[in-house]
Write a protein that holds these residues in place. Structure first.
Motif, PDB file in Angstrom:
ATOM      1  N   GLU A 127      15.042  16.367  25.955  1.00 29.98           N
ATOM      2  CA  GLU A 127      15.618  17.681  25.657  1.00 29.98           C
ATOM      3  C   GLU A 127      15.946  18.496  26.899  1.00 29.98           C
ATOM      4  O   GLU A 127      16.520  19.587  26.788  1.00 29.98           O
ATOM      5  CB  GLU A 127      14.661  18.455  24.749  1.00 29.98           C
ATOM      6  CG  GLU A 127      14.492  17.796  23.383  1.00 29.98           C
ATOM      7  CD  GLU A 127      13.155  18.121  22.720  1.00 29.98           C
ATOM      8  OE1 GLU A 127      13.185  18.659  21.609  1.00 29.98           O
ATOM      9  OE2 GLU A 127      12.097  17.832  23.323  1.00 29.98           O
ATOM     10  N   SER A 128      15.609  17.984  28.081  1.00 28.96           N
ATOM     11  CA  SER A 128      15.797  18.782  29.304  1.00 28.96           C
ATOM     12  C   SER A 128      17.248  18.807  29.782  1.00 28.96           C
ATOM     13  O   SER A 128      17.624  19.667  30.567  1.00 28.96           O
ATOM     14  CB  SER A 128      14.906  18.244  30.424  1.00 28.96           C
ATOM     15  OG  SER A 128      15.316  16.940  30.824  1.00 28.96           O
ATOM     16  N   ARG A 129      18.054  17.847  29.313  1.00 34.82           N
ATOM     17  CA  ARG A 129      19.470  17.831  29.691  1.00 34.82           C
ATOM     18  C   ARG A 129      20.255  17.035  28.655  1.00 34.82           C
ATOM     19  O   ARG A 129      19.681  16.334  27.835  1.00 34.82           O
ATOM     20  CB  ARG A 129      19.666  17.229  31.085  1.00 34.82           C
ATOM     21  CG  ARG A 129      19.279  15.761  31.188  1.00 34.82           C
ATOM     22  CD  ARG A 129      19.516  15.208  32.590  1.00 34.82           C
ATOM     23  NE  ARG A 129      18.560  15.760  33.540  1.00 34.82           N
ATOM     24  CZ  ARG A 129      18.302  15.219  34.716  1.00 34.82           C
ATOM     25  NH1 ARG A 129      18.938  14.114  35.081  1.00 34.82           N
ATOM     26  NH2 ARG A 129      17.410  15.744  35.529  1.00 34.82           N
ATOM     27  N   HIS A 130      21.568  17.141  28.730  1.00 37.41           N
ATOM     28  CA  HIS A 130      22.420  16.477  27.736  1.00 37.41           C
ATOM     29  C   HIS A 130      22.397  14.964  27.885  1.00 37.41           C
ATOM     30  O   HIS A 130      22.457  14.231  26.892  1.00 37.41           O
ATOM     31  CB  HIS A 130      23.864  16.977  27.874  1.00 37.41           C
ATOM     32  CG  HIS A 130      24.836  16.286  26.959  1.00 37.41           C
ATOM     33  ND1 HIS A 130      24.829  16.454  25.585  1.00 37.41           N
ATOM     34  CD2 HIS A 130      25.831  15.386  27.223  1.00 37.41           C
ATOM     35  CE1 HIS A 130      25.781  15.715  25.040  1.00 37.41           C
ATOM     36  NE2 HIS A 130      26.396  15.058  26.002  1.00 37.41           N
ATOM     37  N   ARG A 131      22.252  14.482  29.122  1.00 37.10           N
ATOM     38  CA  ARG A 131      22.391  13.047  29.375  1.00 37.10           C
ATOM     39  C   ARG A 131      21.412  12.610  30.459  1.00 37.10           C
ATOM     40  O   ARG A 131      21.249  13.284  31.474  1.00 37.10           O
ATOM     41  CB  ARG A 131      23.834  12.765  29.818  1.00 37.10           C
ATOM     42  CG  ARG A 131      24.305  11.334  29.728  1.00 37.10           C
ATOM     43  CD  ARG A 131      25.841  11.330  29.875  1.00 37.10           C
ATOM     44  NE  ARG A 131      26.409  10.003  29.718  1.00 37.10           N
ATOM     45  CZ  ARG A 131      26.774   9.225  30.734  1.00 37.10           C
ATOM     46  NH1 ARG A 131      26.628   9.657  31.981  1.00 37.10           N
ATOM     47  NH2 ARG A 131      27.301   8.042  30.516  1.00 37.10           N
ATOM     48  N   HIS A 132      20.769  11.494  30.238  1.00 36.23           N
ATOM     49  CA  HIS A 132      19.907  10.871  31.239  1.00 36.23           C
ATOM     50  C   HIS A 132      20.413   9.450  31.472  1.00 36.23           C
ATOM     51  O   HIS A 132      20.730   8.735  30.516  1.00 36.23           O
ATOM     52  CB  HIS A 132      18.453  10.786  30.748  1.00 36.23           C
ATOM     53  CG  HIS A 132      17.799  12.108  30.515  1.00 36.23           C
ATOM     54  ND1 HIS A 132      16.998  12.726  31.443  1.00 36.23           N
ATOM     55  CD2 HIS A 132      17.826  12.931  29.436  1.00 36.23           C
ATOM     56  CE1 HIS A 132      16.544  13.867  30.955  1.00 36.23           C
ATOM     57  NE2 HIS A 132      17.041  14.013  29.737  1.00 36.23           N
ATOM     58  N   VAL A 133      20.433   9.024  32.731  1.00 30.29           N
ATOM     59  CA  VAL A 133      20.883   7.675  33.058  1.00 30.29           C
ATOM     60  C   VAL A 133      19.846   7.018  33.968  1.00 30.29           C
ATOM     61  O   VAL A 133      19.490   7.563  35.018  1.00 30.29           O
ATOM     62  CB  VAL A 133      22.256   7.671  33.765  1.00 30.29           C
ATOM     63  CG1 VAL A 133      22.697   6.226  34.039  1.00 30.29           C
ATOM     64  CG2 VAL A 133      23.304   8.394  32.933  1.00 30.29           C
ATOM     65  N   LEU A 134      19.364   5.850  33.553  1.00 27.25           N
ATOM     66  CA  LEU A 134      18.469   5.041  34.380  1.00 27.25           C
ATOM     67  C   LEU A 134      19.225   3.804  34.842  1.00 27.25           C
ATOM     68  O   LEU A 134      20.042   3.250  34.099  1.00 27.25           O
ATOM     69  CB  LEU A 134      17.233   4.607  33.586  1.00 27.25           C
ATOM     70  CG  LEU A 134      16.349   5.701  32.994  1.00 27.25           C
ATOM     71  CD1 LEU A 134      15.153   5.062  32.287  1.00 27.25           C
ATOM     72  CD2 LEU A 134      15.874   6.660  34.063  1.00 27.25           C
ATOM     73  N   HIS A 135      18.929   3.347  36.055  1.00 28.73           N
ATOM     74  CA  HIS A 135      19.555   2.140  36.600  1.00 28.73           C
ATOM     75  C   HIS A 135      18.466   1.134  36.950  1.00 28.73           C
ATOM     76  O   HIS A 135      17.413   1.497  37.474  1.00 28.73           O
ATOM     77  CB  HIS A 135      20.352   2.463  37.869  1.00 28.73           C
ATOM     78  CG  HIS A 135      21.472   3.428  37.651  1.00 28.73           C
ATOM     79  ND1 HIS A 135      22.744   3.044  37.310  1.00 28.73           N
ATOM     80  CD2 HIS A 135      21.506   4.790  37.724  1.00 28.73           C
ATOM     81  CE1 HIS A 135      23.513   4.102  37.186  1.00 28.73           C
ATOM     82  NE2 HIS A 135      22.780   5.189  37.432  1.00 28.73           N
ATOM     83  N   GLY A 136      18.741  -0.124  36.665  1.00 24.04           N
ATOM     84  CA  GLY A 136      17.786  -1.149  37.065  1.00 24.04           C
ATOM     85  C   GLY A 136      18.204  -2.531  36.640  1.00 24.04           C
ATOM     86  O   GLY A 136      18.683  -2.732  35.521  1.00 24.04           O
ATOM     87  N   PHE A 137      18.092  -3.490  37.558  1.00 24.04           N
ATOM     88  CA  PHE A 137      18.311  -4.905  37.281  1.00 24.04           C
ATOM     89  C   PHE A 137      19.676  -5.163  36.630  1.00 24.04           C
ATOM     90  O   PHE A 137      19.802  -5.895  35.645  1.00 24.04           O
ATOM     91  CB  PHE A 137      17.177  -5.463  36.418  1.00 24.04           C
ATOM     92  CG  PHE A 137      15.834  -5.317  37.069  1.00 24.04           C
ATOM     93  CD1 PHE A 137      15.414  -6.221  38.035  1.00 24.04           C
ATOM     94  CD2 PHE A 137      15.007  -4.248  36.757  1.00 24.04           C
ATOM     95  CE1 PHE A 137      14.177  -6.076  38.663  1.00 24.04           C
ATOM     96  CE2 PHE A 137      13.779  -4.090  37.383  1.00 24.04           C
ATOM     97  CZ  PHE A 137      13.371  -5.010  38.334  1.00 24.04           C
TER      98      PHE A 137
END
Length: 266
Positions: A127-137
């Motif tokens: 809920e802290s922002r509209h979009r979250h993006v994680l990167h990995g492998f």
């Protein structure tokens, strides 16, 4: 040694007071030392279980056989651990066919998921922002806010989305997941989890990814894939990569053969 201490020993981490930093380290250690795998799911099915193993049984199989489980076993038992450590947890449905954990700390709600076989290596405050993006492998994991009760979860590789799920951001009890858990054991061809061998474990900069007779080692430089023809070679490589016992691998092969899925000629 009690089950909580044994679980933490498997995670190679000590007991601390609940904090966001401790939660993040617990998640990272979980992804490193406890695999996502279907071997145990086939075993429990053969034992006529259609539910999550109890906390004590789960921890014993961590110790004795190196098992983790699929999403429900992993996330439900991780939540049981977190609750015993003093965290406040609920569950959330992630459709289709998944469930994750909602952890509440200081009035903030975090999405936690050690059961997806993906590098969601930290708690996400959706809920802290509209979009979250994680990167990995080699992949992106994207959380997008649709409304206050729904988030879109996407996994992308090479710019293409290969999994899409909907997070229903409403707290549930373990009891409210009973039907979902039972459905995950459905012995039918359309339930792909029950028709293939899968395992994922993260080990430092390497991700070990097993799908039937193909074992991939993925890191930030390259992907190495081994396609096994010989069952015994496969069993040794998989047991070493995922730190599981070979008996479970043999049981899994037989489980699939009885359902018309043959991985090896002999």
């Amino acid at each position: 040694m009690d089950a909580v201490s044994s679980y933490l020993q498997r995670l190679r981490i000590g007991k601390e007071q609940p904090s966001l930093n401790y939660l993040q380290r617990l998640i990272q250690h979980h992804l490193s030392f406890i695999p996502y795998e279907t071997f145990s799911k086939f075993h429990y099915y053969n034992q006529n279980h259609r539910d999550i193993p109890s906390f004590s049984v789960y921890v014993k199989n961590l110790e004795d056989r190196g098992w983790g489980g699929t999403c429900y076993s992993l996330n439900v038992n991780f939540a049981r651990l977190l609750q015993r450590l003093g965290f406040t947890c609920s569950f959330v449905r992630v459709l289709p066919g998944h469930a994750a954990i909602m952890v509440i700390m200081e009035g903030r709600r975090f999405y936690v998921d050690v059961g997806y076989g993906s590098p969601i290596i930290r708690p996400i405050e959706l809920e802290s922002r509209h979009r979250h993006v994680l990167h990995g492998f080699g992949e992106e994991i994207i959380f997008t806010n649709r409304n206050e009760k729904n988030f879109l979860l996407e996994r992308r590789a090479n710019g293409k989305t290969f999994v899409t799920k909907q997070i229903h951001w409403l707290p549930l009890t373990e009891e409210e997941l009973k039907e979902d858990i039972c459905a995950s054991y459905q012995d039918a061809d359309h339930n792909i989890t029950m028709r293939r061998i899968s395992a994922v474990r993260f080990n430092g900069n390497d991700c070990y990814f097993l799908r039937n007779h193909t074992l991939k080692v993925i890191n930030y430089r390259h992907i190495k894939a081994r396609h096994f023809q010989e069952k015994e070679q496969w069993k040794k490589a998989v047991a070493e990569s995922f730190q599981v016992d070979e008996q479970a691998l043999e049981e899994s092969i037989l489980f699939l053969e009885k359902r018309g899925v043959r991985l090896f000629a002999k």
